[in-house]
Design an enzyme around this catalytic site. Structure first.
Site, short mmCIF file in Angstrom:
data_model
loop_
_atom_site.label_atom_id
_atom_site.label_comp_id
_atom_site.label_asym_id
_atom_site.label_seq_id
_atom_site.Cartn_x
_atom_site.Cartn_y
_atom_site.Cartn_z
N ASP A 12 3.26 8.43 -2.52
CA ASP A 12 3.26 9.38 -1.40
C ASP A 12 2.42 10.64 -1.63
O ASP A 12 2.86 11.76 -1.38
CB ASP A 12 4.70 9.79 -1.07
CG ASP A 12 5.56 8.63 -0.61
OD1 ASP A 12 5.04 7.51 -0.51
OD2 ASP A 12 6.76 8.84 -0.37
N LYS A 112 5.86 2.75 3.90
CA LYS A 112 7.32 2.67 3.88
C LYS A 112 7.91 3.71 4.83
O LYS A 112 7.25 4.67 5.20
CB LYS A 112 7.86 2.86 2.47
CG LYS A 112 7.52 4.19 1.82
CD LYS A 112 7.93 4.21 0.36
CE LYS A 112 7.65 5.54 -0.32
NZ LYS A 112 8.41 6.67 0.21
N CYS A 161 11.30 10.31 -4.06
CA CYS A 161 10.61 9.02 -3.96
C CYS A 161 10.09 8.50 -5.30
O CYS A 161 10.12 7.29 -5.55
CB CYS A 161 9.49 9.11 -2.94
SG CYS A 161 10.11 9.43 -1.26
#
Length: 207
Positions: A12, A112, A161
């Protein structure tokens, strides 16, 4: 150069997680040059990048819950859900992979968080859904099929994450190295808890 059995996971690395973005991580921009340099060296035969990719009405957004504010917690599908500012909305500039990184070495870009009712921190499994399960993303199988036995993880955010991805990688049977200096948290106050969770998960922390 690492062996063909080792993969790099970049989690990310997106503008919305940078200072000034919709959901800024603490010093999130500080890791961009290091990750860009790591990819440029092409020391990994397999590279995976994940991309938070939410619909505009995602259930994790505080804006979707009347009277609620970002960073409050609510029950969702029987588990605690942190409510976030709207971020990484599909197709927006903030959801793009960071433009200061050459992503041409990435073998897989895994999006995602695209299911409206389910948040998704980990690269390997979504958060708990309506059935009480954490559906697999398919990444573990994809890596195993390529002979990967070890993964190195970096990116954002260290306490969400990246942590969840590292934990699920270990549960999925991979040796895991957590590239601490190439991660940053939403809040640095949680760093000690993150370290404890990594140690308990048998994950190597690379300072």
């Amino acid at each position: 150069m690492y062996g063909n059995d080792t993969a790099l996971l970049v989690i990310d690395l997106q503008p919305d997680f940078m200072p000034g973005g919709a959901l800024p991580c603490h010093q999130g921009d500080a890791i961009v040059p290091g990750i860009a340099a790591l990819l440029a060296r092409r020391h990994y035969a397999t590279v995976v990048a994940t991309q938070d990719w939410h619909p505009a009405d995602h259930a994790s957004f505080a804006s979707q819950h009347a009277g609620r504010r970002p960073f409050e917690s609510i029950p969702l599908h029987g588990h605690a859900q942190t409510l976030w500012p709207d971020h990484c909305v599909q197709g927006t500039a903030g959801a793009a992979l960071h433009p200061q990184v050459d992503w041409s070495s990435a073998d897989l870009i895994l999006r995602k968080g695209s299911h409206r009712q389910v948040d998704s921190y980990s690269a390997f499994r979504e958060n708990h859904g309506p059935r009480g399960e954490r559906p697999a993303t398919g990444l573990a199988g994809w890596l195993h099929e390529r002979g990967i036995s070890e993964v190195h993880v970096c990116g954002l955010a260290r306490d969400y994450c990246v942590l969840w991805s590292a934990q699920d990688a270990a549960i999925s049977g991979f040796r895991v190295r957590f590239l601490w200096e190439l991660t940053r948290p939403v809040s640095a106050e949680g760093d000690e808890a993150t370290r404890i969770a990594l140690i308990e998960g048998g994950i190597d922390i690379v300072a």
